[in-house]
Design an enzyme around this catalytic site. Structure first.
Site, PDB file in Angstrom:
ATOM      1  N   GLU A 199       4.410  -5.592   7.459  1.00 27.72           N
ATOM      2  CA  GLU A 199       3.648  -4.398   7.993  1.00 27.72           C
ATOM      3  C   GLU A 199       4.060  -4.291   9.396  1.00 27.72           C
ATOM      4  OE1 GLU A 199       2.479  -6.695   5.738  1.00 27.72           O
ATOM      5  OE2 GLU A 199       0.856  -5.786   4.623  1.00 27.72           O
TER       6      GLU A 199
ATOM      7  N   GLU B 233       0.111  -9.859  -0.873  1.00 26.55           N
ATOM      8  CA  GLU B 233      -1.328 -10.114  -0.752  1.00 26.55           C
ATOM      9  C   GLU B 233      -2.296 -10.497  -2.117  1.00 26.55           C
ATOM     10  OE1 GLU B 233      -2.636  -6.888   2.217  1.00 26.55           O
ATOM     11  OE2 GLU B 233      -2.783  -8.590   3.748  1.00 26.55           O
TER      12      GLU B 233
ATOM     13  N   ALA C  10       0.797  -1.142   0.187  1.00 26.84           N
ATOM     14  CA  ALA C  10      -0.274   0.162   0.016  1.00 26.84           C
ATOM     15  C   ALA C  10       0.904   1.193   0.095  1.00 26.84           C
ATOM     16  CB  ALA C  10      -1.030   0.184   1.295  1.00 26.84           C
TER      17      ALA C  10
ATOM     18  N   GLY D  90       0.601  -5.415   0.611  1.00 25.24           N
ATOM     19  CA  GLY D  90      -0.326  -5.378  -0.367  1.00 25.24           C
ATOM     20  C   GLY D  90      -0.180  -6.228  -1.711  1.00 25.24           C
TER      21      GLY D  90
HETATM   22  N1  COA Z   1       4.543   3.320  -0.363  1.00 22.49           N
HETATM   23  C1  COA Z   1       4.974   4.413  -0.765  1.00 22.49           C
HETATM   24  N2  COA Z   1       5.836   4.592  -1.447  1.00 22.49           N
HETATM   25  C2  COA Z   1       6.742   3.571  -1.609  1.00 22.49           C
HETATM   26  C3  COA Z   1       6.531   2.409  -0.970  1.00 22.49           C
HETATM   27  C4  COA Z   1       5.194   2.197  -0.426  1.00 22.49           C
HETATM   28  N3  COA Z   1       4.699   0.861  -0.068  1.00 22.49           N
HETATM   29  N4  COA Z   1       7.672   1.566  -1.363  1.00 22.49           N
HETATM   30  C5  COA Z   1       8.311   2.225  -2.171  1.00 22.49           C
HETATM   31  N5  COA Z   1       7.986   3.719  -2.128  1.00 22.49           N
HETATM   32  C6  COA Z   1       8.813   4.542  -2.933  1.00 22.49           C
HETATM   33  C7  COA Z   1       9.865   5.177  -1.910  1.00 22.49           C
HETATM   34  O1  COA Z   1       9.288   6.129  -1.003  1.00 22.49           O
HETATM   35  C8  COA Z   1      10.699   5.698  -2.919  1.00 22.49           C
HETATM   36  O2  COA Z   1      10.162   7.081  -3.395  1.00 22.49           O
HETATM   37  P1  COA Z   1      11.053   8.287  -3.498  1.00 22.49           P
HETATM   38  O3  COA Z   1      12.048   8.034  -4.585  1.00 22.49           O
HETATM   39  O4  COA Z   1      10.008   9.594  -3.809  1.00 22.49           O
HETATM   40  O5  COA Z   1      11.555   8.544  -2.108  1.00 22.49           O
HETATM   41  C9  COA Z   1      10.478   4.957  -4.170  1.00 22.49           C
HETATM   42  O6  COA Z   1       9.506   4.166  -3.841  1.00 22.49           O
HETATM   43  C10 COA Z   1      11.634   3.923  -4.159  1.00 22.49           C
HETATM   44  O7  COA Z   1      11.694   3.047  -3.015  1.00 22.49           O
HETATM   45  P2  COA Z   1      13.206   3.103  -2.121  1.00 22.49           P
HETATM   46  O8  COA Z   1      12.653   2.941  -0.630  1.00 22.49           O
HETATM   47  O9  COA Z   1      14.310   4.216  -2.410  1.00 22.49           O
HETATM   48  O10 COA Z   1      13.834   1.884  -2.624  1.00 22.49           O
HETATM   49  P3  COA Z   1      14.759   0.905  -2.177  1.00 22.49           P
HETATM   50  O11 COA Z   1      15.309   0.034  -3.061  1.00 22.49           O
HETATM   51  O12 COA Z   1      15.665   1.756  -0.989  1.00 22.49           O
HETATM   52  O13 COA Z   1      13.943  -0.116  -0.890  1.00 22.49           O
HETATM   53  C11 COA Z   1      12.026  -1.360  -0.337  1.00 22.49           C
HETATM   54  C12 COA Z   1      12.958  -0.777  -1.562  1.00 22.49           C
HETATM   55  C13 COA Z   1      10.793  -2.158  -0.934  1.00 22.49           C
HETATM   56  C14 COA Z   1      12.674  -2.282   0.433  1.00 22.49           C
HETATM   57  C15 COA Z   1      11.440  -0.045   0.426  1.00 22.49           C
HETATM   58  O14 COA Z   1      11.014   0.796  -0.547  1.00 22.49           O
HETATM   59  C16 COA Z   1      10.387  -0.515   1.221  1.00 22.49           C
HETATM   60  O15 COA Z   1      10.588  -1.036   2.347  1.00 22.49           O
HETATM   61  N6  COA Z   1       8.892  -0.274   1.084  1.00 22.49           N
HETATM   62  C17 COA Z   1       7.996  -0.379   1.827  1.00 22.49           C
HETATM   63  C18 COA Z   1       7.528  -1.781   1.807  1.00 22.49           C
HETATM   64  C19 COA Z   1       6.443  -2.317   2.814  1.00 22.49           C
HETATM   65  O16 COA Z   1       6.656  -1.889   3.970  1.00 22.49           O
HETATM   66  N7  COA Z   1       5.223  -2.344   2.368  1.00 22.49           N
HETATM   67  C20 COA Z   1       3.945  -2.614   2.998  1.00 22.49           C
HETATM   68  C21 COA Z   1       3.240  -1.795   3.140  1.00 22.49           C
HETATM   69  S1  COA Z   1       2.051  -1.687   4.281  1.00 22.49           S
END
Ligand code: COA
Length: 258
Positions: free
Chosen positions: A132, A112, A64, A109
């Site tokens: 999460e 999911e 999400a 998500g």
């Molecule tokens: N929601 C909103 N934005 C997200 C996102 C999410 N779930 N996952 C990634 N992004 C965005 C980042 O904020 C970043 O945006 P920006 O460039 O404007 O700062 C962009 O996508 C790239 O992500 P980034 O975190 O820089 O890449 P990374 O390779 O360093 O890390 C992840 C990748 C997937 C490990 C990390 O983005 C992450 O942990 N995301 C959330 C995953 C999560 O918790 N999902 C469950 C949500 S309830």
């Protein structure tokens, strides 16, 4: 730019591409609305197999959109979660095969959504999980339910309670992924399975999907009765008769979905 890009990689096969690569295809409210509509469109008989993929090569869907959660707007948060649950249930109940191709992150998500599909194919770059808990939250789109039913209590706990980003190979070992490929082989692997499903009668596919979904929730003898009722129904369909005749006549069947 469409947040869900629709294409047809093969006749009868529709592909929905989550298309928000700069945010790792995170599920924003507008993206969910487009996904919802795309699922309705995919329900028609011209679509025999549905494929889900993520754009950008780095993620299927990274969950999400966490930015939308910021500020603690509870009413909005609850509405988003309830809507996601409804859309994910719709995906799971689509009466045709849904193949999920994961190259990169499928988190929260995103995972999911994958768990609502019928077949998951991953690349060796895939990273899947329900992290999460790291946000102080828990899954809300059926993740704890579907993952635990899919792999059992201990494997599900191992994934969720540590917040792992599980590798594609681990997902394959656990039986979540049907196949693990090199990234460049993912498309071929998906289309190979899609083409195989195109040879199965549509009503048979719909019945088998329903039986697979409902069977584990049904007492064993009742589940066997439901299976036979489905078989008896299919025997009397045009496609059931066509399939048998074609076999005897040593030709390919022509199924009409009736
Ligand atoms: N929601 C909103 N934005 C997200 C996102 C999410 N779930 N996952 C990634 N992004 C965005 C980042 O904020 C970043 O945006 P920006 O460039 O404007 O700062 C962009 O996508 C790239 O992500 P980034 O975190 O820089 O890449 P990374 O390779 O360093 O890390 C992840 C990748 C997937 C490990 C990390 O983005 C992450 O942990 N995301 C959330 C995953 C999560 O918790 N999902 C469950 C949500 S309830």
């Amino acid at each position: 730019m469409a947040l869900i890009e629709i294409s047809h990689p093969h006749p009868g096969v529709r592909q929905l591409l989550f298309n928000r690569p700069d945010k790792l295809n995170a599920l924003s409210t507008p993206l969910m609305a487009e996904f919802d509509r795309a699922l309705d469109d995919a329900a028609g008989p011209d679509v025999r197999v549905l494929v889900l993929r993520g754009a950008g090569g780095k993620a299927f869907v990274a969950g999400a959109d966490i930015a939308e959660y910021q500020g603690g707007k509870r009413t909005q948060f609850i509405a988003f979660q309830k809507n996601s649950r409804r859309v994910f249930d719709k995906l799971e109940r689509l009466p045709k095969p849904v193949i999920c191709a994961i190259d990169g992150f499928a988190l929260g998500g995103g995972f999911e959504i994958a768990l609502c599909c019928d077949i998951i194919i991953v690349s060796d770059q895939a990273r899947l999980g329900l992290p999460e808990g790291r946000l102080g939250l828990c899954p809300g789109g059926g993740g704890t339910v579907r993952l635990t039913r899919a792999v059992g209590k201990f494997a599900a706990s191992d994934i969720m309670l540590a917040g792992w980003h599980m590798s594609g190979r681990r997902a394959h070992e656990l039986g979540i992924a049907a196949e693990v490929t090199a990234p460049e082989a993912l498309t071929d692997a998906v289309l190979q399975r899609a083409r195989a499903s195109l040879k199965i009668a549509p009503l048979a596919l719909a019945e088998m999907k329903r039986l697979i979904r409902e069977g584990p929730e049904t007492p064993v003898e009742a589940a066997k009765s439901h299976e036979q009722a489905a078989l008896f129904g299919l025997f009397s369909t045009g496609d059931g008769q066509e399939g048998i005749e074609a076999f005897v006549e040593k030709r390919d069947p022509v199924f009409k979905g009736e």
